[in-house]
Design an enzyme around this catalytic site. Structure first.
Site, PDB file in Angstrom:
ATOM      1  CB  CYS A   1      34.707  33.815 -30.487  1.00 45.37           C
ATOM      2  SG  CYS A   1      33.858  35.037 -31.478  1.00 45.37           S
TER       3      CYS A   1
ATOM      4  CE  LYS B   1      39.622  39.224 -17.939  1.00 52.12           C
ATOM      5  NZ  LYS B   1      39.606  40.327 -16.966  1.00 52.12           N
TER       6      LYS B   1
END
EC number: 2.6.1.16
Length: 600
Positions: free
Chosen positions: A2, A595
């Site tokens: 997010c 990531k």
């Protein structure tokens, strides 16, 4: 996982939010949205899919000087436009975006939202609805925000917009990263500095359980007791050009090619004026004085830790263990009397690793963080930090951070060995320089790597990687790279374990990539290759110069065998890249992956 962007000032908020969200795409997401305010009201745009889909859906005629935006990675509720952020309160007065997980959202719903019908399946919507309930009961927005924050259990980074006060964004964080960027007649909010570089490189870091009132002219930080907090600002050591692809088709390929430069930069960073490897004395002393080192990490960082363990034990003669962070949190082993914990995290924000750090600090133990991001949560909360200095890594699949982690661990082990009076037996500075040259040579052989990917991996559903000793650890990383971006079911195995079950999976045409860089196990891994070949496998042997045989598919430049993981991984990275490319996969943003994993 997010990302949040907020802006309030004089420029077009809509475009700043969209560009900021594009810079956060690397964090992983499945939907996105923005809310912008002007004299006509608040305009909310949300879409499932990519930022490009959101950009196409945004009304280009809407002008605004304030707004908030979000990229969502689903935790509560499926990926959909309905569950995408921003979420609005029942009356439409409040709009909110949130990263993290609210653990007690069900309890909050039962206690405060009896008469409210929730529109989404998210924990986030509960927060904005509770805020409105407090306002309906007579509190002003700031106090309603504070009271709600005091109720929340879990992790959060929040940006709130009150449509009756369009000159203010309310911000808060707990266990989820959030920065406030400072400007001249504007301010920005972002999950990391990359999203704000388009307008400013000056920022302040927020601490856990703090709230901030942000306008175009001021930033007011308070704790949840309402007390004012002072905070120094920082200048991001990044330039907007550092996070661009340039002429490369993908960030991953660019970052693979940057590894020789990163290696040379690491050598320079950890050399003293006499050219000798050096790290701060308190760090090497902490390792030297420990009776056991516990390396804590996840994913690629865990694989780097496995290699680092070998360095620490073999060179410094300090016992070491490597643990997956998420397992360590719930199954802590019996600890030694004087442990040192080493946390490895590219982002410095990995939630599972941070949970362990909190645990061990409560027990009074010392902690060292290896991270690529100065000022990150792990670097702030650990006793010591060693920076990777690899530069921004944007592609979800880590490449240059992995080799940087191994290099820094090697330097840490070597300096510790010297402080303990142990002989390394070779010149590490010289050997790392040779590694940099070998990396460069490998990066120039992309055509060969692409040919291997086409030959072995274009149509297969499965692939296996086998190695022994240090090669086994690299096989784990190589298989992870392949599965991450090509979606091939790839697994790495110790060569000696084949006969204990894995060999049953071998059938005609199964690709088996074998590493052979360690002389003391070379005959054994060659035997494993013969075993799988006899059962129909399609073997691809990658060997170190001096150990090669006639049928080997690729030969690596000669380097010190104990440092071979720094070069043997590069063909595996490139093979994974080209396999994904030819299978039509999104190399930089693979499905379902983030990531920076900031929730447990």
């Amino acid at each position: 996982m997010c990302g949040i962007v907020g802006y309030i000032g004089q420029l077009d908020a809509k475009e700043i939010l969209l560009k900021g969200l594009e810079k956060l795409e690397y964090r992983g997401y499945d939907s996105a949205g923005i809310a912008v305010a002007n004299e006509d009201g608040v305009h909310v745009f949300k879409e499932k899919g990519r930022i490009a889909d959101l950009r196409a859906a945004v009304d280009a005629n809407v002008k605004s000087q304030a707004g908030i935006g979000h990229t969502r990675w689903a935790t509560h509720g499926e990926p959909s436009r309905l569950n995408a952020h921003p979420h609005q309160s029942a009356s439409g007065r409040f709009t909110l975006v949130h990263n993290g997980v609210i653990e007690n959202y069900v309890q909050l719903t039962r206690e405060y939202l009896h008469d409210v019908t929730l529109k989404s399946d998210t924990d986030t919507e509960v927060v904005v609805q509770v805020i409105e309930q407090f306002v309906n009961n007579g509190l002003d927005t700031e106090e309603a925000f504070r009271q709600t924050l005091m109720l929340l259990k879990g992790s959060y980074a929040i940006a709130l917009f009150d449509h009756e006060n369009k000159e203010t964004i309310y911000v808060a964080k707990n266990k989820s990263p959030l920065l406030v960027g400072l400007g001249d007649n504007f301010n920005v909010v972002a999950s990391d500095a990359m999203a704000m570089l388009q307008v400013t490189n000056e920022y302040v870091e927020l601490m856990d359980k703090e709230m901030v009132i942000v306008t175009d002219k001021k930033v007011v930080i308070k704790n949840l007791d309402g007390e004012l907090m002072s905070r120094a600002s920082y200048i991001a050591e990044l330039d907007a050009s550092d996070i661009e692809k340039g002429t490369y088709p993908h960030y991953m390929l660019k970052e693979i090619d940057e590894q020789p430069l990163v290696m040379r930069k690491i050598i320079q960073t950890y050399q003293d004026e006499n050219g000798k490897l050096s790290i701060p004395g308190d760090i090497s002393n902490a390792v030297a004085e420990a009776d056991r080192v516990y390396i804590i990490a996840c994913g690629t960082s865990y694989h780097a830790g496995l290699v680092g363990k070998q360095f620490i034990e073999t060179w410094a003669k300090v016992p070491a263990e490597v643990h997956v962070a998420s397992e360590f949190s719930y199954n802590m082993p019996l600890l030694s009397e004087k442990p040192l914990f080493i946390f490895i995290s590219q982002s410095g924000e990995t939630a599972d690793s941070r949970a362990v750090l909190v645990q061990v600090k409560k027990l009074g133990h010392k902690a060292l963080t290896l991270t690529n991001v100065p000022g990150s949560t792990l670097s702030r909360e650990a006793d010591y930090t060693l920076l990777l200095n690899a530069g921004p890594e944007i592609a979800v699949a880590s490449t240059k951070a992995y080799t940087a982690q191994i290099a820094v661990l090697a330097i840490l082990a070597a300096v510790t060995a010297e402080s303990r009076g142990k002989e390394l037996g070779f010149d590490l500075v010289k050997e790392l320089g040779i590694i940099g040259n070998a990396m460069e040579a490998l990066c120039d052989q992309k055509d060969e790597m692409e040919m291997i990917a086409r030959e072995y991996l274009t149509v297969t559903r499965n692939a296996f990687f086998i190695g022994r000793g240090l090669d086994y650890f690299v096989c784990l990383e190589g298989s992870l790279k392949l599965k991450e971006i090509s979606y091939i079911q790839a697994e790495g195995f110790a060569g000696g374990e084949l006969k204990h079950g894995t060999i049953a999976l071998i059938e005609d045409g199964t690709p088996v990539i074998a590493l052979a860089t360690q002389e003391h196990v070379n005959l054994s891994i060659r035997g494993n290759v013969k075993e799988v070949t006899a059962r129909g496998a399609n073997p691809c042997v990658i060997s170190l110069k001096g150990l090669e045989e006639a049928d080997d598919r690729f030969v690596l430049p000669e380097v010190h065998p104990e440092l071979a993981p720094l070069v043997s991984v590069i063909p595996l990275q490139l093979i994974a890249y080209y396999a994904a490319l030819h299978r039509g996969c999104d190399v930089d943003k693979p499905r379902n992956l983030a990531k920076s994993v900031t929730v447990e």
